[in-house]
Write a protein that holds these residues in place. Structure first.
Motif, PDB file in Angstrom:
ATOM      1  N   GLN B  45       0.811  -1.230   0.000  1.00  0.00           N
ATOM      2  CA  GLN B  45       0.000   0.000   0.000  1.00  0.00           C
ATOM      3  C   GLN B  45       0.841   1.277   0.000  1.00  0.00           C
ATOM      4  OE1 GLN B  45      -2.317  -0.573   3.522  1.00  0.00           O
ATOM      5  NE2 GLN B  45      -3.233  -2.459   2.787  1.00  0.00           N
ATOM      6  N   TYR B  46       2.151   1.134   0.190  1.00  0.00           N
ATOM      7  CA  TYR B  46       2.996   2.331   0.292  1.00  0.00           C
ATOM      8  C   TYR B  46       4.431   1.927  -0.048  1.00  0.00           C
ATOM      9  CZ  TYR B  46       4.907   6.667   2.296  1.00  0.00           C
ATOM     10  OH  TYR B  46       5.531   7.869   2.471  1.00  0.00           O
ATOM     11  N   ARG B  76       0.733   4.561  -3.122  1.00  0.00           N
ATOM     12  CA  ARG B  76       1.299   5.848  -2.718  1.00  0.00           C
ATOM     13  C   ARG B  76       2.780   5.692  -2.458  1.00  0.00           C
ATOM     14  NH1 ARG B  76      -3.465   9.133   0.227  1.00  0.00           N
ATOM     15  NH2 ARG B  76      -5.137   8.215  -1.004  1.00  0.00           N
ATOM     16  N   GLN B  97       3.597   6.217   8.375  1.00  0.00           N
ATOM     17  CA  GLN B  97       2.357   5.981   7.627  1.00  0.00           C
ATOM     18  C   GLN B  97       1.561   4.846   8.263  1.00  0.00           C
ATOM     19  OE1 GLN B  97       1.172   7.507   4.701  1.00  0.00           O
ATOM     20  NE2 GLN B  97       2.811   9.017   4.749  1.00  0.00           N
ATOM     21  N   ALA B 100       0.269   5.889  11.781  1.00  0.00           N
ATOM     22  CA  ALA B 100      -0.802   6.879  11.658  1.00  0.00           C
ATOM     23  C   ALA B 100      -2.084   6.241  11.122  1.00  0.00           C
ATOM     24  CB  ALA B 100      -0.363   8.019  10.739  1.00  0.00           C
ATOM     25  N   PHE B 102      -2.511   5.267   7.999  1.00  0.00           N
ATOM     26  CA  PHE B 102      -2.738   5.564   6.575  1.00  0.00           C
ATOM     27  C   PHE B 102      -2.532   4.335   5.696  1.00  0.00           C
ATOM     28  CE2 PHE B 102      -1.615  10.074   7.802  1.00  0.00           C
ATOM     29  CZ  PHE B 102      -2.909  10.538   7.685  1.00  0.00           C
ATOM     30  N   CYS B 103      -1.706   3.391   6.163  1.00  0.00           N
ATOM     31  CA  CYS B 103      -1.532   2.161   5.398  1.00  0.00           C
ATOM     32  C   CYS B 103      -1.219   1.017   6.365  1.00  0.00           C
ATOM     33  CB  CYS B 103      -0.434   2.301   4.340  1.00  0.00           C
ATOM     34  SG  CYS B 103       1.237   2.327   5.003  1.00  0.00           S
TER      35      CYS B 103
END
Lengths: 151, 399
Positions: B45-46, B76, B97, B100, B102-103
């Motif tokens: 995912q990142y 991303r 990330q 947090a 986000f991923c």
């Protein structure tokens, strides 16, 4: 060497070119008094000070050796290396008054084997390189003459 | 709340000197890390890429360069540059990330292709406001010049000898002998080192690390993702801390590429030197200390610098590193083995990959997979490194 060759500093505004007693030029904050070398005009480096101007100020000519080395291989450009290359010493010298350690080449006549951490040094000028029109000067460190000595 | 991030997979391309496209190396490392993790590229995912500044535009956008190379998935990306600490900054981006929310799972990757000889300023033209350009122009102060200043200071202040420095090389050359990713796999003797040519006195060719091509990658995830994937997080290596601190004013130790230190005349020096503060930041974050360590991977840009690190990461007091080395404590089998991978001594430096490679080694060490160089029973390890312009990093990995 041609007579038209003129002696100029290899970098502007870092040192005076008085052959007898050259000294480094630093910058001082008019607000918190902290010192900076190399000199610059803007922005005090002290995080607790918000001054955006710095003023040129002369720095001590003398200091003590923090450490030293000797280059045995020609550095890559933009260094202008002598051909054939001759090893030369580099010293980091802590200025007496300012608490700043300044890196500089060591005078050509001094080898690293003559240096020791803690040894007293003083500033001199030497030729960094020459081209058809100019002889470029740079500050160098050399063992200091005894204080109060004839020199 | 736990701030652990799981290390699902580690992968590397061997270090060497081939001059090929850096993305070729990176792909090998990425595929290896994904396979080790059991995670498909399409599930990542990142991507946090470590930039290389010597390989054109693709090097400056490493995150997207590798995302495109692996095949666009809409993933991303970020691209990170922090000199020698680049890889750890990339890891920290991925970790932030994940923590947090986000991923859930990220790929961290760095790869480099390096030129021969001394590193020189990047880019052409006269740049009289760039200290990195000026230090070469006015001083000929190559990176080994700075390494040599630190080495000479150890000799004059602490009584270190050329043989002490050589013994670091001897130790690391033995450690790296069976590491399949190491570039130099040859046992060196003290005589080999002290008879090699002087580069920057007192350092000789075999005291100084080479510049290398190489690549390293990690797949990291949230603990929840790891548990779903594996059924349990027991025995999983985890990132416990990532320190990316910068210096505090006044910085009173001369550092690359500077001409001078800050002044200590008006503002008193900080409690810790910059290099001491790098590992300290990681210890604080992890709630651990030097006594908790089983293994360390430190940035031995020179043999003498490895000795500095023993003190900077708290393995011994100031001026005691030579005694610690001589005691055998930092050799595999000793109390706290340092650089079981063989270190930069056996690898040479591939800048954006190196800090990631340090974490790969700890991952293999704490999971008992460091074949031929295993530190028995290793559960907690630390990495440490430092580079130009106030960059440094330290990562703590634990089971």
């Amino acid at each position: 060497m041609s007579e038209t060759v003129t002696r100029v500093p290899a970098v502007e505004g870092w040192f005076t070119t008085d052959p007898d007693a050259p000294h480094l030029i630093g910058a001082q904050c008019p607000k918190c008094s902290t010192l900076v070398f190399p000199p610059r005009e803007n922005v005090c480096p002290n995080p607790s000070c918000d001054s955006d101007t710095l003023e040129p100020t002369p720095l001590s000519r003398r200091g003590t050796v923090w450490s030293y080395t000797e280059n045995h291989y020609a550095p890559p450009p933009p260094y202008v290396a002598a051909d054939p290359f001759v090893p030369y010493a580099i010293a980091a010298v802590e200025l007496d008054e300012e608490g700043i350690v300044v890196l500089g080449q060591v005078a050509k006549h001094v080898s690293a084997s003559e240096l020791r951490v803690g040894m007293e040094m003083q500033l001199e000028l030497d030729t960094l390189y020459t081209d058809d029109e100019h002889e470029y000067l740079v500050y160098v460190w050399a063992p200091a003459a005894p204080k109060g000595g004839a020199q | 709340m736990s701030r652990d991030v799981a290390i699902l997979g580690a992968g590397m391309h061997p270090w060497g000197k081939w001059g090929r496209d850096f993305t070729e190396y990176g792909m090998v490392a990425a595929r290896a890390a994904l396979a080790d993790a059991g995670v498909a590229w399409t599930d990542i995912q990142y991507v946090a890429g470590g930039d290389t500044i010597r390989n054109g535009y693709p090097g400056f956008v490493a995150g997207s360069t590798f995302a495109q190379k692996l095949g666009w998935t809409g993933v991303r990306v970020s691209s990170n540059y922090a000199a020698c600490a680049t890889g750890a900054h990339a890891l920290q981006q991925a970790r932030a990330q994940i923590l947090a929310g986000f991923c859930d799972v990220a790929l961290v990757i760095g790869a480099d292709t390096t030129p021969k000889g001394f590193f020189a300023p990047v880019g052409g033209g006269d740049r009289k406001a760039d200290p990195d350009w000026l230090r070469f122009h006015l001083l000929g102060a190559t990176n080994p010049v700075y390494f040599a200043l630190y080495a000479r200071r150890r000799m004059d202040v602490y009584g270190a000898t050329a043989e002490d420095f050589a013994q670091v090389k001897v130790k690391n050359s033995r450690h790296g002998l069976h590491n399949p990713y190491a570039r130099f796999r040859k046992e060196n003797t003290v005589e080999d080192v002290v008879n090699s040519p002087v580069v920057a006195d007192p350092l000789r060719l075999l005291d100084i690390c080479a510049t290398s091509d190489g690549a390293a990658a990690l797949v990291v995830s949230s603990m929840e993702f790891a548990e779903k994937l594996r059924g349990s997080t027991a025995g999983l290596p985890k990132v416990k801390a990532v320190s990316t601190v910068t210096p505090r004013y006044p910085q009173t130790v001369l550092e690359m590429p500077d001409f001078a230190t800050d002044s200590s005349a008006v503002v008193a020096p900080p409690e810790r030197t910059y290099k001491d503060s790098i590992a300290h930041g990681a210890y604080e974050e992890a709630g651990l200390g030097p006594d908790d360590l089983d293994v360390a991977e430190v940035y031995d840009l020179s043999t003498a610098l490895e000795l500095d690190w023993y003190e900077n990461i708290g393995l011994c007091g100031e001026g005691e590193a030579e005694a610690l080395l001589r005691s055998g404590a930092t050799t595999i089998g000793g109390r706290i083995p340092v650089n079981p991978s063989g270190g930069l001594s056996c690898f040479g430096e591939a800048i954006p990959a190196q800090a990631i490679a340090q974490v790969c080694e700890l991952t293999w060490q704490v999971t008992g997979r460091a074949e031929g160089r295993q530190v028995e029973g290793a559960r907690v390890g630390i990495t440490a490194n430092q580079g130009l312009f106030g960059h440094g990093s330290s990562v703590i990995v634990g089971i």
